[in-house]
Design a protein around this motif. Structure first.
Motif, PDB file in Angstrom:
ATOM      1  N   ARG A  39       0.869  -1.334   0.007  1.00  0.00           N
ATOM      2  CA  ARG A  39      -0.106  -0.010  -0.100  1.00  0.00           C
ATOM      3  C   ARG A  39       0.891   1.136  -0.014  1.00  0.00           C
ATOM      4  N   TYR A  40       0.322   2.139  -0.493  1.00  0.00           N
ATOM      5  CA  TYR A  40       0.822   3.890  -0.566  1.00  0.00           C
ATOM      6  C   TYR A  40       0.201   4.293   0.566  1.00  0.00           C
ATOM      7  N   VAL A  41       0.770   4.924   1.575  1.00  0.00           N
ATOM      8  CA  VAL A  41       0.351   5.378   2.781  1.00  0.00           C
ATOM      9  C   VAL A  41       0.754   6.805   2.702  1.00  0.00           C
ATOM     10  N   VAL A  42      -0.500   7.626   3.070  1.00  0.00           N
ATOM     11  CA  VAL A  42      -0.499   9.264   3.067  1.00  0.00           C
ATOM     12  C   VAL A  42      -0.616   9.463   4.565  1.00  0.00           C
ATOM     13  N   PHE A  43       0.344   9.854   5.341  1.00  0.00           N
ATOM     14  CA  PHE A  43       0.217  10.313   6.501  1.00  0.00           C
ATOM     15  C   PHE A  43       0.014  11.998   6.913  1.00  0.00           C
ATOM     16  N   LEU A  44      -1.192  12.229   7.124  1.00  0.00           N
ATOM     17  CA  LEU A  44      -1.634  13.643   7.290  1.00  0.00           C
ATOM     18  C   LEU A  44      -1.308  14.142   8.673  1.00  0.00           C
ATOM     19  N   GLN A  45      -0.865  15.437   8.661  1.00  0.00           N
ATOM     20  CA  GLN A  45      -0.484  16.063  10.153  1.00  0.00           C
ATOM     21  C   GLN A  45      -1.715  16.604  10.806  1.00  0.00           C
ATOM     22  N   GLY A  46      -1.697  16.356  12.200  1.00  0.00           N
ATOM     23  CA  GLY A  46      -2.669  16.619  13.011  1.00  0.00           C
ATOM     24  C   GLY A  46      -3.446  15.463  13.435  1.00  0.00           C
ATOM     25  N   ALA A  63       0.073  21.654  13.050  1.00  0.00           N
ATOM     26  CA  ALA A  63       1.098  22.147  12.022  1.00  0.00           C
ATOM     27  C   ALA A  63       2.424  22.108  12.704  1.00  0.00           C
ATOM     28  N   THR A  64       3.412  21.706  11.668  1.00  0.00           N
ATOM     29  CA  THR A  64       4.743  21.650  12.177  1.00  0.00           C
ATOM     30  C   THR A  64       5.819  22.368  10.867  1.00  0.00           C
ATOM     31  N   PRO A  65       6.949  22.490  11.335  1.00  0.00           N
ATOM     32  CA  PRO A  65       7.784  23.024  10.175  1.00  0.00           C
ATOM     33  C   PRO A  65       7.889  22.118   8.974  1.00  0.00           C
ATOM     34  N   ARG A  66       7.963  20.543   9.441  1.00  0.00           N
ATOM     35  CA  ARG A  66       8.039  19.527   8.696  1.00  0.00           C
ATOM     36  C   ARG A  66       6.908  19.239   7.783  1.00  0.00           C
ATOM     37  N   VAL A  91      -4.839   6.283   4.048  1.00  0.00           N
ATOM     38  CA  VAL A  91      -4.624   7.650   4.210  1.00  0.00           C
ATOM     39  C   VAL A  91      -4.741   7.499   5.928  1.00  0.00           C
ATOM     40  N   SER A  92      -3.801   7.866   6.690  1.00  0.00           N
ATOM     41  CA  SER A  92      -3.313   7.780   7.976  1.00  0.00           C
ATOM     42  C   SER A  92      -2.988   9.192   8.568  1.00  0.00           C
ATOM     43  N   GLY A  93      -2.412   9.197   9.740  1.00  0.00           N
ATOM     44  CA  GLY A  93      -1.938  10.397  10.207  1.00  0.00           C
ATOM     45  C   GLY A  93      -0.721  10.118  11.623  1.00  0.00           C
ATOM     46  N   GLY A  94      -0.909  10.959  12.393  1.00  0.00           N
ATOM     47  CA  GLY A  94      -2.049  12.135  12.773  1.00  0.00           C
ATOM     48  C   GLY A  94      -3.422  11.451  12.785  1.00  0.00           C
ATOM     49  N   GLU A  95      -4.567  12.054  12.419  1.00  0.00           N
ATOM     50  CA  GLU A  95      -5.857  11.490  12.151  1.00  0.00           C
ATOM     51  C   GLU A  95      -6.452  11.976  10.787  1.00  0.00           C
TER      52      GLU A  95
END
Length: 258
Positions: A39-46, A63-66, A91-95
């Motif tokens: 799987r391709y995993v997208v980690f979202l911020q927050g 939010a972070t500088p990264r 799609v993961s995270g974060g949440e």
């Protein structure tokens, strides 16, 4: 790069303001641990929880500088490159549900693109989302992997800083709509690993999520914050015992221990 992001709402569980980009923490282009297949995993911020045992604590702040803003179009373009080698997208995270409009737009674009339409689309969530969020995401999702941190509300607050009422409500809805792909139980020694607690958790899952696979995850200190490094990692035998206690209630064929 756009100068706006899908900023999470200040109201827990509410649908955030819809804008044309997401706030990305990172991507993993090939993963075998974030859902079935490669799987391709997208980690979202927050994140809307503050989990003691979080293994991605850098993704908790809103939010972070990264973190960086990404559009649906550039995300789909990158996924398209790897699509022949993938089973799906998580799609993961974060949440992930905190950026529900972005996730919905991404899943819609993936569904409608000939190069990515065959890939399954999963959400990895802590379950702290409203019906309004699920109304938006479920028609475009193949399923949701739900983290249940603790069945007991006081233990859940101890581990996450929040009530688990929305988590259990989400679980009921997802199971009812046949969208609950997997329940994930992170077992943290000294917090939610008591025999009676595991028994009651297993009984709850057998009743509220019958037939749904359960992944029992023994706590590991890798990547956690300093406060969690004092928690001992369970031995292999102890992790296996956690699995047996859950399996005795939901069925051994449904339980995986890692």
């Amino acid at each position: 790069m756009p100068d706006v992001t899908a900023v999470p709402s200040a109201v827990p569980g509410a649908v955030p303001t819809a804008v044309p980009s997401g706030l990305l923490a990172d991507v993993v282009r090939f993963s075998w641990v974030d859902g079935p297949g490669n799987r391709y995993v997208v980690f979202l911020q927050g994140c809307n929880l503050d989990c003691l045992a979080c293994h991605n604590p850098h993704t908790i702040p809103r939010a972070t500088p990264r973190a960086r803003a990404v559009t649906v179009e550039e995300t789909v373009a990158d996924i398209r490159t790897y699509a022949p080698f993938l089973s799906g997208i998580t799609v993961s995270g974060g949440e992930a549900t905190l950026q529900a409009p972005f996730v919905a737009a991404l899943f819609e674009a993936l569904r409608d693109d000939a190069a990515t339409s065959s890939l399954t689309r999963l959400v990895d969530s802590n379950g702290c989302a409203s019906d309004e969020v699920w109304d938006l995401l479920l028609p475009l999702s193949d399923g949701v992997m739900l983290d249940l941190k603790a069945l007991d509300v006081d233990v859940h607050r101890e581990l996450t800083g929040s009530d688990n009422t929305p988590v259990l409500r989400s679980m009921d809805r997802l199971a009812h709509e046949d969208k609950l792909t997997e329940v994930r139980l992170l077992v943290v020694p000294g917090h939610n690993d008591g025999e009676d607690r595991l028994r009651r958790t297993g009984d709850y899952l057998a009743t509220h999520a019958p037939g749904v696979p359960v992944k029992v995850i023994g706590f590991r200190p890798h990547g956690v914050r300093a406060a969690a490094r004092r928690v001992p990692a369970p031995t292999d035998d102890r992790r296996a015992e956690y699995g047996r206690r859950i399996a005795a209630r939901v069925g051994a064929e449904l339980v995986t221990v890692v």
